[in-house]
Write a protein that holds these residues in place. Sequence first.
Motif, PDB file in Angstrom:
ATOM      1  N   SER A   1       0.937  -1.062   0.104  1.00 32.82           N
ATOM      2  CA  SER A   1      -0.089  -0.154  -0.187  1.00 32.82           C
ATOM      3  C   SER A   1       0.683   1.234  -0.033  1.00 32.82           C
ATOM      4  O   SER A   1       1.974   1.110   0.236  1.00 32.82           O
ATOM      5  CB  SER A   1      -0.839   0.010   1.178  1.00 32.82           C
ATOM      6  N   ILE A   2       0.242   2.411  -0.089  1.00 37.28           N
ATOM      7  CA  ILE A   2       0.698   3.646  -0.150  1.00 37.28           C
ATOM      8  C   ILE A   2       0.721   4.333   1.068  1.00 37.28           C
ATOM      9  O   ILE A   2      -0.433   4.468   1.337  1.00 37.28           O
ATOM     10  CB  ILE A   2       0.373   4.575  -1.271  1.00 37.28           C
ATOM     11  N   VAL A   3       1.707   4.881   1.733  1.00 40.86           N
ATOM     12  CA  VAL A   3       1.552   5.281   3.205  1.00 40.86           C
ATOM     13  C   VAL A   3       2.623   6.466   2.881  1.00 40.86           C
ATOM     14  O   VAL A   3       3.516   6.590   2.182  1.00 40.86           O
ATOM     15  CB  VAL A   3       1.766   4.361   4.302  1.00 40.86           C
ATOM     16  N   PRO A   4       2.411   7.470   4.214  1.00 36.66           N
ATOM     17  CA  PRO A   4       3.149   8.503   4.272  1.00 36.66           C
ATOM     18  C   PRO A   4       4.529   8.298   4.699  1.00 36.66           C
ATOM     19  O   PRO A   4       4.549   7.350   5.645  1.00 36.66           O
ATOM     20  CB  PRO A   4       2.318   9.416   5.257  1.00 36.66           C
ATOM     21  N   LYS A   5       5.480   8.788   4.255  1.00 39.14           N
ATOM     22  CA  LYS A   5       6.926   8.688   4.792  1.00 39.14           C
ATOM     23  C   LYS A   5       6.886   8.900   6.351  1.00 39.14           C
ATOM     24  O   LYS A   5       7.686   8.083   7.120  1.00 39.14           O
ATOM     25  CB  LYS A   5       7.691   9.500   4.038  1.00 39.14           C
ATOM     26  N   GLU A   6       6.219   9.847   6.750  1.00 42.13           N
ATOM     27  CA  GLU A   6       6.477  10.056   8.202  1.00 42.13           C
ATOM     28  C   GLU A   6       5.096  10.581   8.559  1.00 42.13           C
ATOM     29  O   GLU A   6       4.358  11.644   8.092  1.00 42.13           O
ATOM     30  CB  GLU A   6       7.396  11.379   8.403  1.00 42.13           C
ATOM     31  N   GLU A   7       4.382  10.017   9.664  1.00 43.44           N
ATOM     32  CA  GLU A   7       3.187  10.322  10.096  1.00 43.44           C
ATOM     33  C   GLU A   7       3.160  10.525  11.465  1.00 43.44           C
ATOM     34  O   GLU A   7       3.922   9.869  12.326  1.00 43.44           O
ATOM     35  CB  GLU A   7       2.099   9.220   9.987  1.00 43.44           C
TER      36      GLU A   7
ATOM     37  N   ASP B   1       3.011  14.871   5.660  1.00 38.83           N
ATOM     38  CA  ASP B   1       3.194  15.430   4.298  1.00 38.83           C
ATOM     39  C   ASP B   1       2.966  14.655   3.355  1.00 38.83           C
ATOM     40  O   ASP B   1       3.834  13.712   2.910  1.00 38.83           O
ATOM     41  CB  ASP B   1       4.778  15.849   4.413  1.00 38.83           C
ATOM     42  N   VAL B   2       1.704  14.596   2.526  1.00 37.00           N
ATOM     43  CA  VAL B   2       1.285  13.850   1.592  1.00 37.00           C
ATOM     44  C   VAL B   2       2.156  13.958   0.238  1.00 37.00           C
ATOM     45  O   VAL B   2       1.947  13.082  -0.698  1.00 37.00           O
ATOM     46  CB  VAL B   2      -0.138  13.986   1.147  1.00 37.00           C
ATOM     47  N   ARG B   3       3.102  14.985   0.108  1.00 39.78           N
ATOM     48  CA  ARG B   3       3.914  15.090  -1.072  1.00 39.78           C
ATOM     49  C   ARG B   3       4.957  13.949  -0.865  1.00 39.78           C
ATOM     50  O   ARG B   3       5.829  13.767  -1.885  1.00 39.78           O
ATOM     51  CB  ARG B   3       4.520  16.473  -1.070  1.00 39.78           C
ATOM     52  N   GLN B   4       5.162  13.531   0.219  1.00 42.87           N
ATOM     53  CA  GLN B   4       6.296  12.599   0.393  1.00 42.87           C
ATOM     54  C   GLN B   4       5.834  11.152   1.053  1.00 42.87           C
ATOM     55  O   GLN B   4       5.567  11.018   2.002  1.00 42.87           O
ATOM     56  CB  GLN B   4       7.073  12.848   1.671  1.00 42.87           C
ATOM     57  N   MET B   5       5.413  10.251  -0.271  1.00 41.23           N
ATOM     58  CA  MET B   5       4.661   9.016   0.195  1.00 41.23           C
ATOM     59  C   MET B   5       5.934   7.925  -0.238  1.00 41.23           C
ATOM     60  O   MET B   5       6.518   8.186  -1.159  1.00 41.23           O
ATOM     61  CB  MET B   5       3.368   8.844  -0.862  1.00 41.23           C
ATOM     62  N   ILE B   6       5.462   6.769   0.330  1.00 39.32           N
ATOM     63  CA  ILE B   6       6.273   5.436   0.319  1.00 39.32           C
ATOM     64  C   ILE B   6       5.487   4.369  -0.228  1.00 39.32           C
ATOM     65  O   ILE B   6       4.306   4.185   0.320  1.00 39.32           O
ATOM     66  CB  ILE B   6       7.287   5.332   1.305  1.00 39.32           C
ATOM     67  N   PHE B   7       5.862   3.448  -0.839  1.00 42.12           N
ATOM     68  CA  PHE B   7       5.392   2.048  -0.769  1.00 42.12           C
ATOM     69  C   PHE B   7       6.047   1.128   0.190  1.00 42.12           C
ATOM     70  O   PHE B   7       7.161   1.256   0.257  1.00 42.12           O
ATOM     71  CB  PHE B   7       5.764   1.545  -2.314  1.00 42.12           C
ATOM     72  N   GLU B   8       4.824   0.585   0.686  1.00 40.48           N
ATOM     73  CA  GLU B   8       5.325  -0.410   1.685  1.00 40.48           C
ATOM     74  C   GLU B   8       4.564  -1.738   1.665  1.00 40.48           C
ATOM     75  O   GLU B   8       3.474  -1.765   1.496  1.00 40.48           O
ATOM     76  CB  GLU B   8       4.761   0.312   3.131  1.00 40.48           C
TER      77      GLU B   8
ATOM     78  N   VAL C   1      -1.103   1.704  -8.749  1.00 47.32           N
ATOM     79  CA  VAL C   1      -2.298   1.760  -7.877  1.00 47.32           C
ATOM     80  C   VAL C   1      -3.571   1.326  -8.276  1.00 47.32           C
ATOM     81  O   VAL C   1      -4.050   1.860  -9.222  1.00 47.32           O
ATOM     82  CB  VAL C   1      -2.277   3.428  -7.374  1.00 47.32           C
ATOM     83  N   GLY C   2      -4.204   0.597  -7.685  1.00 41.52           N
ATOM     84  CA  GLY C   2      -5.363   0.019  -8.284  1.00 41.52           C
ATOM     85  C   GLY C   2      -6.663   1.115  -8.309  1.00 41.52           C
ATOM     86  O   GLY C   2      -7.390   1.120  -9.382  1.00 41.52           O
ATOM     87  N   ALA C   3      -6.774   1.983  -7.588  1.00 46.39           N
ATOM     88  CA  ALA C   3      -7.582   3.072  -7.614  1.00 46.39           C
ATOM     89  C   ALA C   3      -7.405   4.107  -8.774  1.00 46.39           C
ATOM     90  O   ALA C   3      -8.123   5.102  -8.909  1.00 46.39           O
ATOM     91  CB  ALA C   3      -7.757   3.847  -6.269  1.00 46.39           C
TER      92      ALA C   3
ATOM     93  N   ILE D   1      -2.376  11.208  -4.160  1.00 45.05           N
ATOM     94  CA  ILE D   1      -2.383   9.691  -3.812  1.00 45.05           C
ATOM     95  C   ILE D   1      -2.928   9.803  -2.333  1.00 45.05           C
ATOM     96  O   ILE D   1      -2.084  10.191  -1.514  1.00 45.05           O
ATOM     97  CB  ILE D   1      -1.387   8.955  -4.012  1.00 45.05           C
ATOM     98  N   ARG D   2      -4.085   9.023  -1.924  1.00 45.81           N
ATOM     99  CA  ARG D   2      -4.592   8.960  -0.802  1.00 45.81           C
ATOM    100  C   ARG D   2      -3.939   7.992  -0.043  1.00 45.81           C
ATOM    101  O   ARG D   2      -3.625   6.656  -0.426  1.00 45.81           O
ATOM    102  CB  ARG D   2      -6.132   8.758  -0.769  1.00 45.81           C
ATOM    103  N   ALA D   3      -3.706   8.061   1.368  1.00 41.12           N
ATOM    104  CA  ALA D   3      -2.684   7.084   2.067  1.00 41.12           C
ATOM    105  C   ALA D   3      -3.538   5.810   2.293  1.00 41.12           C
ATOM    106  O   ALA D   3      -4.760   6.177   2.520  1.00 41.12           O
ATOM    107  CB  ALA D   3      -2.481   8.060   3.578  1.00 41.12           C
ATOM    108  N   GLY D   4      -2.863   4.769   2.219  1.00 42.36           N
ATOM    109  CA  GLY D   4      -3.611   3.661   2.497  1.00 42.36           C
ATOM    110  C   GLY D   4      -3.992   2.846   1.232  1.00 42.36           C
ATOM    111  O   GLY D   4      -4.457   1.714   1.459  1.00 42.36           O
ATOM    112  N   LEU D   5      -3.937   3.500  -0.042  1.00 45.32           N
ATOM    113  CA  LEU D   5      -4.483   2.675  -1.140  1.00 45.32           C
ATOM    114  C   LEU D   5      -3.579   1.633  -1.407  1.00 45.32           C
ATOM    115  O   LEU D   5      -2.349   1.720  -1.419  1.00 45.32           O
ATOM    116  CB  LEU D   5      -4.478   3.904  -2.443  1.00 45.32           C
ATOM    117  N   SER D   6      -4.271   0.655  -1.906  1.00 46.38           N
ATOM    118  CA  SER D   6      -3.622  -0.576  -2.256  1.00 46.38           C
ATOM    119  C   SER D   6      -2.636  -0.252  -3.369  1.00 46.38           C
ATOM    120  O   SER D   6      -3.137   0.186  -4.253  1.00 46.38           O
ATOM    121  CB  SER D   6      -4.509  -1.745  -2.557  1.00 46.38           C
TER     122      SER D   6
END
Length: 385
Positions: free
Chosen positions: A54-60, A228-235, A256-258, A298-303
């Motif tokens: 999924s796609i999650v923020p680098k730092e939450e 910061d949603v401009r810094q996203m990572i794949f986990e 991203v499926g969505a 990209i919304r956080a938590g997307l598969s």
Amino acid sequence: MKRTTTVIILLVIVAAFASALIYLWQKNQEDPITYATQMASNQTIVVKTMATGSIVPKEEVLIKSNISGVIEEIFIEAGEYVKQGDLIAQIRVIPNVSNLTSAKNNIASNRNALQTAEINFKTQKSIYDRQKELFDNGVISTNDFDQVNNTYLQAKQRVEQSRIDVTQSRQNYDIIKTGTTSGLGSVAQTQVRATVSGMVLDVPVRAGNQVIEANNFNEGTSIASLADVRQMIFEGKVDESEVGKIKEGLPLEITVGAIENLKFDAVLDYIAPKGVAENGAIQFEIKGSLKKIDSTFIRAGLSANASIILEKAENVLAIEEALVQYDRETKKPYVEIEIGDQEYERKDVELGISDGIFVEIKNGITKDDKIKVWNQIQGISKYAQ
């Protein structure tokens, strides 16, 4: 009897001869077997493995209260952007009776200590004044006056310290009762403010909910989560059978499926040193930083799925892997090249990388060679259909 046997033998011979003639006639009617051919072409071959995640923020960042109480008002909603220092929530303190009583007793105790210190200071000041006059007249020695002066200064210091203790005990009482006190200003504990700038991902509490302060023994109640949603990572996770093929720094292609028809480039940053057993298989966590996503939200938590590119060869000479044959003894690869009408010659080839469909040809044939498709023939006889 002999004549009958002779006739039967002659009939059998005639039948066998007729069958042979019919077979030869049918064989002549069949089309000749011809093998299909293919030619090499330039291809881009990519060897990759897949990982799901999924796609999650680098730092939450979780925002917590530093005082217990009840949420009086919330000033943000999920999806809003906030800056560092912006007001998030207001806390109404519900004082603990035991702590409040203890604080009151502490004020009274410090006041008594202040009164005692002031009385002692007055006494020491009187002694100091008399002794100084005697010292000025030369009646007492310097050593005796120094002792009196030292006692006087200590009494004065105790008065100042007692006054500070009284002030602090009053402030502590106010903080326990109301959550703030005079002099705190913008750092009032009843106001919860953003510690970083970013988007509000979640507000898990509502007005009226009780919150617990964060301390050494409790992580406290989360009031909001920012990132910061401009810094996203794949986990994601990869199987133990694939983890030996990958390493940090490999490029990733994220789908991203969505979000249809878009691929995002990323770089593999992290591979877990320890695997976790899931459904009977060992899985290793991986993380990859996405690049250049400013134009797409990209919304956080997307598969998402990640293609980890192990090897890549661009615009190389390649053929279908099904055309390659292997020598039974030496196991060396070769293909058969057409040198005439349905005449073929063996050519040993040097293979490169393969994606399971196409294989790179490093040496052995050219782009103009016609390669025999050894498992595909043309011109099948109508009798065999």
